[in-house]
Scaffold this active site. Structure first.
Site, PDB file in Angstrom:
ATOM      1  N   ASP A 418      34.259 -27.529   7.465  1.00 41.54           N
ATOM      2  CA  ASP A 418      35.098 -28.726   7.387  1.00 41.54           C
ATOM      3  C   ASP A 418      36.560 -28.403   7.671  1.00 41.54           C
ATOM      4  OD1 ASP A 418      35.059 -31.425   7.120  1.00 41.54           O
ATOM      5  OD2 ASP A 418      35.242 -31.458   4.949  1.00 41.54           O
ATOM      6  N   ASP A 471      30.464 -35.664   2.784  1.00 39.79           N
ATOM      7  CA  ASP A 471      31.326 -35.527   1.618  1.00 39.79           C
ATOM      8  C   ASP A 471      30.659 -36.041   0.354  1.00 39.79           C
ATOM      9  OD1 ASP A 471      33.289 -34.492   3.255  1.00 39.79           O
ATOM     10  OD2 ASP A 471      34.135 -36.457   3.684  1.00 39.79           O
TER      11      ASP A 471
END
Length: 568
Positions: A418, A471
């Protein structure tokens, strides 16, 4: 491709609780085996696609924070979005969006405090020299290029212009900075607008119509209601998925499990095999494969993004959403009316299937088709979020972390993934690959659906706040493991891990939005904040309680003993 990332484990990897939960899911969703396997294949294939863009971002803030020149101490104006109201022959027409420069005068925050000025194009159009067009009392329009932004502003101000609109050569809004080590003394407002916005103004002006412009920059709320709602949705999805088997299960299912034994039921082995097939254990090796595969797919999305590619993602999202929504609805109905799935019919190729399952499947299919057809409407976010939440709840029932060791490998790999594709990828691609994919650059106006999004209701600029599925799913796998661990080890609410990891996830999301605010809305890698607040907290809490070793190797001892017993 996800089959490479998540391997199925045998009976030795599924404990009594997992089998009971899987049986509950199978009994609560009376659909034929063929349909279940097809749907699972679609979900498993789609998981890989759904998890690729995972960073939080704010939509409709198409700002590039890398200007053509560095900031200087006297050139540090806050970047503000601007509304450009247009009047054509005295009639109010449309409103364009723009972005202020790091230098220049300020704009009023209310339209009523601003003044209308006629518009005129500079001559030459690049405004790199004195204009032969009259600029005094006009808002000058100039195309980008051939000289720096300060040069354009200096010539516009020297000509008496009331302001300068710089038309970009693309649709993004570029940060306009000063020349290095140059003191800015520009007093007129300098605003950049997109290429399409400049084209719209030019079209009016070439039709010999009088065009007037009013510039103002409304204040944005520090916190919009959408952020709170999105926070509740994300935390609620994880909590709901973790407790789903408890909420939708029944004592009848547990009793049915207790009754199953090789000498009491000849179907016991078949039921257990089906239960095993329903659960996917994530391995440590699969996490590394995921990072490599997901990174490759993300680059392909970035390089070859087009409307047809996004349509492929939309179709996969709809297939997964239909299965997830179907599973959730059927489970909720059977929890209330346990005998509603008893009536069945035989269909060609499909075999025996319950009427309830058919009706719910048709409803989910219609719901998904309507959403896809109306996906560009202002209310489409509701359908997208419903499909997304149902899909994530279903995935968190199918995919499980066996222990903290695997969780550490998976979440640390996702953590690096990420951060790299949000913050470090511009060093290679000159753009944030993750954010470019999330925005849907070069997608012909289409946007990827693998996001929960909520409109910013109190923001004068509108747009959406978004959170990627990854997420929620990555930390959700850990929180779900904590719930199963607490239940298996008979831990209470306070001395367990589920409550504290849920709180940690909530704080991680809060820090993510705080970072989003402090970085002027620039997209954030949410796992940068979520992993330390969940995995980090679990490790620290486990070490403080002297249970980290048990959490780290959880399930491996029993599996090894079962293997030894089988060999004996």
């Amino acid at each position: 491709m996800v089959c490479l990332c998540w391997q199925r484990r045998g009976r030795e990897k599924i404990d009594r609780q997992a089998i009971a939960v899987a049986m509950s899911v199978a009994m609560a969703s009376p659909q034929p085996l063929l349909l279940r396997h097809l749907a699972k294949v679609a979900i498993t294939f789609g998981i890989f696609l759904l998890l690729s863009p995972v960073s939080i971002t704010s939509a409709d803030d198409d700002i590039s924070h890398h200007g053509s020149a560095p900031k200087s101490p006297s050139c540090d104006n806050t970047l503000r979005l601007v509304k450009v109201k247009i009047w054509v022959d005295g009639a109010e027409s449309s409103v364009l969006g723009g972005l202020t420069a790091r230098f220049g005068g300020s704009l009023p925050t209310e339209a009523k405090d601003g003044a209308r000025f006629p518009a005129v194009f500079t001559n030459p159009s690049n405004c790199c020299s004195n204009s032969s067009s009259k600029l005094s009392g006009f808002i000058a329009l100039s195309i980008r290029g051939d000289c720096d932004f300060m040069t354009k502003a200096e010539f516009a101000e020297s000509g008496g212009a009331a302001g300068l609109l710089v038309i970009n050569d693309g649709e993004e809004l570029l940060e306009m900075s000063c020349r290095e080590d140059h003191v800015s003394n520009i007093t007129i407002p300098i605003v950049m607008i997109s290429k399409s916005g400049g084209g719209a103004i030019e079209k009016f002006m070439t039709s010999s119509k009088k065009v007037e412009l009013l510039l103002y920059s409304p204040n944005r709320p520090i916190v919009d209601f959408s952020v709170v709602f999105l926070w509740l949705m994300a935390v609620g999805t994880i909590v709901c998925a973790s407790l789903w088997s408890e909420f939708t299960g029944s004592k009848k299912n547990d009793e049915r499990y207790n009754e199953l034994s090789p000498k009491e039921s000849s179907n016991a082995g078949t039921v257990q095999d089906d239960a095993e097939d329903e659960v996917v254990d994530i391995s440590a090796k699969s996490a590394i494969v995921f990072v490599i595969s997901a990174s490759t797919f993300l680059v392909l999305l970035y390089l070859f993004m087009s409307s047809w590619f996004v349509w492929l993602l939309i179709v996969l999202f709809c297939i997964g959403g239909i299965e997830g929504m179907h599973s959730c609805i059927v489970a909720l109905i059977l929890r209330k009316w346990r005998n509603s799935g008893d009536k069945k019919v035989n269909l060609p190729l499909l075999g025996e299937i319950s009427v309830l399952s058919i009706v719910v499947l048709l409803f989910c299919l219609v719901f998904s088709i309507v959403w896809a057809a109306k996906r560009k409407e202002s209310y489409s976010w509701v359908g997208q979020d419903i499909l997304g939440v149902c899909l994530m709840i279903t995935i968190l029932q199918l995919a499980r972390l066996p222990n903290i060791k695997v969780a550490t490998v998976l979440l640390c790999c996702a953590f690096i993934y990420d951060i790299f594709w949000v913050f470090l990828s511009p060093l290679i691609f000159h753009d944030s690959v993750m954010i470019a994919v999330a925005r849907g650059d070069n997608s012909g106006g289409e946007s990827i659906p693998m996001l929960l999004r909520v409109p910013r209701t109190f923001d004068p600029w509108g747009g959406y706040d978004m959170i990627g599925f990854g997420d929620i799913l990555f930390p959700g796998l850990l929180v779900s493991f904590a719930f199963r661990y607490d239940k298996a080890n008979k831990k209470g609410v306070l001395n367990g891990y589920f409550l504290w990891l849920t709180i940690g996830y909530g704080f991680g999301l809060f820090f993510t939005y705080l970072g989003l605010y402090l970085m002027d809305g620039h997209g954030q890698p949410a796992l940068l904040y979520l992993v330390p607040c969940t995995l980090g907290f679990a490790v620290i809490l486990g070490a403080a309680r002297r249970e980290l070793k048990h959490l780290w190797n959880y399930g491996e001892e029993s599996s090894q003993s079962k293997e030894n017993a089988a060999e004996a």
